[in-house]
Write a protein that holds these residues in place. Structure first.
Motif, PDB file in Angstrom:
ATOM      1  N   PHE A  95       0.846  -1.187   0.000  1.00 45.60           N
ATOM      2  CA  PHE A  95       0.000   0.000   0.000  1.00 45.60           C
ATOM      3  C   PHE A  95       0.884   1.239   0.000  1.00 45.60           C
ATOM      4  CE2 PHE A  95      -2.963  -3.102   1.896  1.00 45.60           C
ATOM      5  CZ  PHE A  95      -4.019  -2.943   1.006  1.00 45.60           C
ATOM      6  N   GLY A  96       0.769   2.039  -1.053  1.00 42.65           N
ATOM      7  CA  GLY A  96       1.563   3.252  -1.148  1.00 42.65           C
ATOM      8  C   GLY A  96       2.919   3.064  -1.786  1.00 42.65           C
ATOM      9  N   GLY A  97       3.277   1.838  -2.156  1.00 42.01           N
ATOM     10  CA  GLY A  97       4.571   1.592  -2.791  1.00 42.01           C
ATOM     11  C   GLY A  97       5.639   1.194  -1.797  1.00 42.01           C
ATOM     12  N   THR A  98       6.824   0.939  -2.299  1.00 42.71           N
ATOM     13  CA  THR A  98       7.888   0.391  -1.460  1.00 42.71           C
ATOM     14  C   THR A  98       8.409   1.383  -0.424  1.00 42.71           C
ATOM     15  OG1 THR A  98       9.513   0.980  -3.169  1.00 42.71           O
ATOM     16  CG2 THR A  98       8.629  -1.252  -3.228  1.00 42.71           C
ATOM     17  N   GLN A 104       6.507   2.066   6.896  1.00 37.62           N
ATOM     18  CA  GLN A 104       5.521   1.382   7.719  1.00 37.62           C
ATOM     19  C   GLN A 104       6.143   0.269   8.552  1.00 37.62           C
ATOM     20  OE1 GLN A 104       1.719   1.808   8.098  1.00 37.62           O
ATOM     21  NE2 GLN A 104       2.863   0.960   9.808  1.00 37.62           N
ATOM     22  N   LEU A 105       7.014  -0.515   7.950  1.00 38.71           N
ATOM     23  CA  LEU A 105       7.661  -1.598   8.693  1.00 38.71           C
ATOM     24  C   LEU A 105       8.579  -1.038   9.779  1.00 38.71           C
ATOM     25  CD1 LEU A 105       8.475  -4.116   5.813  1.00 38.71           C
ATOM     26  CD2 LEU A 105       6.594  -4.210   7.447  1.00 38.71           C
ATOM     27  N   GLN A 106       9.264   0.055   9.473  1.00 40.03           N
ATOM     28  CA  GLN A 106      10.100   0.684  10.487  1.00 40.03           C
ATOM     29  C   GLN A 106       9.254   1.215  11.638  1.00 40.03           C
ATOM     30  OE1 GLN A 106      12.085   3.506   7.944  1.00 40.03           O
ATOM     31  NE2 GLN A 106      13.672   2.067   7.349  1.00 40.03           N
ATOM     32  N   ARG A 107       8.056   1.726  11.316  1.00 35.15           N
ATOM     33  CA  ARG A 107       7.160   2.199  12.373  1.00 35.15           C
ATOM     34  C   ARG A 107       6.758   1.053  13.304  1.00 35.15           C
ATOM     35  NH1 ARG A 107       3.170   6.132  13.000  1.00 35.15           N
ATOM     36  NH2 ARG A 107       4.706   7.510  12.033  1.00 35.15           N
ATOM     37  N   LEU A 108       6.521  -0.135  12.739  1.00 36.31           N
ATOM     38  CA  LEU A 108       6.181  -1.280  13.577  1.00 36.31           C
ATOM     39  C   LEU A 108       7.277  -1.545  14.601  1.00 36.31           C
ATOM     40  CD1 LEU A 108       4.636  -3.972  11.194  1.00 36.31           C
ATOM     41  CD2 LEU A 108       3.447  -2.438  12.761  1.00 36.31           C
ATOM     42  N   VAL A 109       8.516  -1.507  14.142  1.00 34.17           N
ATOM     43  CA  VAL A 109       9.642  -1.768  15.044  1.00 34.17           C
ATOM     44  C   VAL A 109       9.718  -0.686  16.115  1.00 34.17           C
ATOM     45  CG1 VAL A 109      12.145  -2.013  15.194  1.00 34.17           C
ATOM     46  CG2 VAL A 109      10.913  -3.007  13.252  1.00 34.17           C
ATOM     47  N   GLU A 110       9.521   0.574  15.718  1.00 38.00           N
ATOM     48  CA  GLU A 110       9.571   1.672  16.676  1.00 38.00           C
ATOM     49  C   GLU A 110       8.467   1.551  17.721  1.00 38.00           C
ATOM     50  OE1 GLU A 110       9.232   5.027  14.142  1.00 38.00           O
ATOM     51  OE2 GLU A 110      11.256   4.828  13.318  1.00 38.00           O
ATOM     52  N   LEU A 111       7.255   1.212  17.277  1.00 39.44           N
ATOM     53  CA  LEU A 111       6.148   1.091  18.223  1.00 39.44           C
ATOM     54  C   LEU A 111       6.348  -0.080  19.173  1.00 39.44           C
ATOM     55  CD1 LEU A 111       3.074   1.859  15.923  1.00 39.44           C
ATOM     56  CD2 LEU A 111       4.082   3.329  17.679  1.00 39.44           C
ATOM     57  N   HIS A 204      13.943  -8.827   7.540  1.00 37.34           N
ATOM     58  CA  HIS A 204      14.148  -9.480   6.241  1.00 37.34           C
ATOM     59  C   HIS A 204      13.327  -8.789   5.160  1.00 37.34           C
ATOM     60  CE1 HIS A 204      14.585 -12.575   3.182  1.00 37.34           C
ATOM     61  NE2 HIS A 204      13.261 -12.624   3.106  1.00 37.34           N
ATOM     62  N   LEU A 205      12.082  -8.449   5.468  1.00 40.44           N
ATOM     63  CA  LEU A 205      11.247  -7.771   4.493  1.00 40.44           C
ATOM     64  C   LEU A 205      11.769  -6.372   4.186  1.00 40.44           C
ATOM     65  CD1 LEU A 205       7.713  -8.874   5.726  1.00 40.44           C
ATOM     66  CD2 LEU A 205       8.932  -9.669   3.705  1.00 40.44           C
ATOM     67  N   LEU A 206      12.278  -5.676   5.195  1.00 36.71           N
ATOM     68  CA  LEU A 206      12.871  -4.367   4.966  1.00 36.71           C
ATOM     69  C   LEU A 206      14.070  -4.473   4.029  1.00 36.71           C
ATOM     70  CD1 LEU A 206      12.696  -2.724   8.500  1.00 36.71           C
ATOM     71  CD2 LEU A 206      11.813  -1.734   6.390  1.00 36.71           C
ATOM     72  N   TYR A 207      14.888  -5.481   4.249  1.00 35.93           N
ATOM     73  CA  TYR A 207      16.056  -5.697   3.392  1.00 35.93           C
ATOM     74  C   TYR A 207      15.616  -6.015   1.967  1.00 35.93           C
ATOM     75  CZ  TYR A 207      20.279  -7.834   1.489  1.00 35.93           C
ATOM     76  OH  TYR A 207      21.368  -8.140   0.699  1.00 35.93           O
ATOM     77  N   THR A 208      14.571  -6.822   1.845  1.00 36.33           N
ATOM     78  CA  THR A 208      14.067  -7.186   0.513  1.00 36.33           C
ATOM     79  C   THR A 208      13.556  -5.956  -0.221  1.00 36.33           C
ATOM     80  OG1 THR A 208      13.453  -9.398   1.297  1.00 36.33           O
ATOM     81  CG2 THR A 208      12.415  -8.619  -0.731  1.00 36.33           C
ATOM     82  N   LEU A 209      12.865  -5.069   0.500  1.00 35.47           N
ATOM     83  CA  LEU A 209      12.304  -3.875  -0.138  1.00 35.47           C
ATOM     84  C   LEU A 209      13.384  -2.915  -0.625  1.00 35.47           C
ATOM     85  CD1 LEU A 209       9.294  -3.091   2.221  1.00 35.47           C
ATOM     86  CD2 LEU A 209       9.170  -3.804  -0.169  1.00 35.47           C
ATOM     87  N   GLN A 210      14.580  -2.998  -0.056  1.00 32.30           N
ATOM     88  CA  GLN A 210      15.665  -2.129  -0.512  1.00 32.30           C
ATOM     89  C   GLN A 210      15.975  -2.365  -1.975  1.00 32.30           C
ATOM     90  OE1 GLN A 210      17.020   0.293   1.267  1.00 32.30           O
ATOM     91  NE2 GLN A 210      15.900  -0.233   3.123  1.00 32.30           N
TER      92      GLN A 210
END
Length: 214
Positions: A95-98, A104-111, A204-210
């Motif tokens: 949603f919204g692109g990579t 969004q994934l970084q926000r999950l980790v922060e929260l 892993h997903l964050l790395y993949t999105l890079q």
């Protein structure tokens, strides 16, 4: 649970915000979307733009602002405890692109670093218990003396209050938590790379999105 569905019924959206503001404990299971309280603005906007819950630009802006205000409950003086189990499928929805999904994934980790927030990921390899469960939010308040379950359906949200329904979904959430990966924990030292946990999957997903184009 399509978080945009709630906005089709303004009264339902306000009911949810009021319940969240009075809650002592929120237990949420999501299969294709991230919980509204965790969403970054770009993710929320992409969901509303792709849905038929709102149609005009002004309505989308209002819906995005409303969801942002709901998130203030996480940073209140006495915030509720929040425990979310999120299916891995939701983490793959772009949603919204990579760029937005990386944020969004970084926000999950922060929260997850907040002491009152617990986030687990249900992997594709988990037992089929999650496949039998409709996304829901189990909300307790007044020292856990009152409880409500919000179950989302395509046509209309359903609020369940009976003791039997509340107990059923509370038990189901326990089962989901047991089937999911260990919670995101940024303080743990990853000494065993073979050990799967929610943080490892998100990273892993964050790395993949890079390596994925926008």
């Amino acid at each position: 649970m399509d978080p945009a569905v709630r906005f089709r019924d303004p009264a339902s959206a306000l009911d949810l915000a009021e319940l969240e503001s009075e809650a002592t404990y929120l237990r949420s299971y999501e299969s294709l979307f991230l919980p509204g309280l965790f969403q970054v603005e770009g993710y929320t906007r992409a969901i509303f733009e792709a849905s038929d819950a709102v149609s005009t630009g002004d309505e989308i802006d209002a819906a995005v602002r409303f969801r942002g205000r709901r998130q203030h409950v996480l940073f209140a003086d006495r915030p509720p405890r929040v425990h979310a189990v999120i299916h891995e499928a939701a983490l793959h929805m772009l949603f919204g692109g990579t760029d937005v999904m990386r944020e969004q994934l970084q926000r999950l980790v922060e929260l997850a670093e907040l002491p009152h927030v617990t986030i687990q990921v249900m992997p594709f390899t988990a037992v089929a218990v999650s496949a039998l469960t409709t996304p829901f939010c189990h909300i307790t308040s007044h020292g856990d003396g009152l409880a409500t379950v919000l179950v989302e359906h395509p046509a209309r949200s359903a609020y369940l209050h009976s003791d039997g329904d509340v107990a059923k979904y509370r038990t189901q959430f326990v089962r989901l938590g047991e089937a999911a990966l260990p919670a995101i924990d940024t303080t743990a030292v990853a000494v065993k790379h073979a050990t799967r946990d929610s943080l490892g999957l998100v990273q892993h997903l964050l790395y993949t999105l890079q390596g994925v184009s926008k």
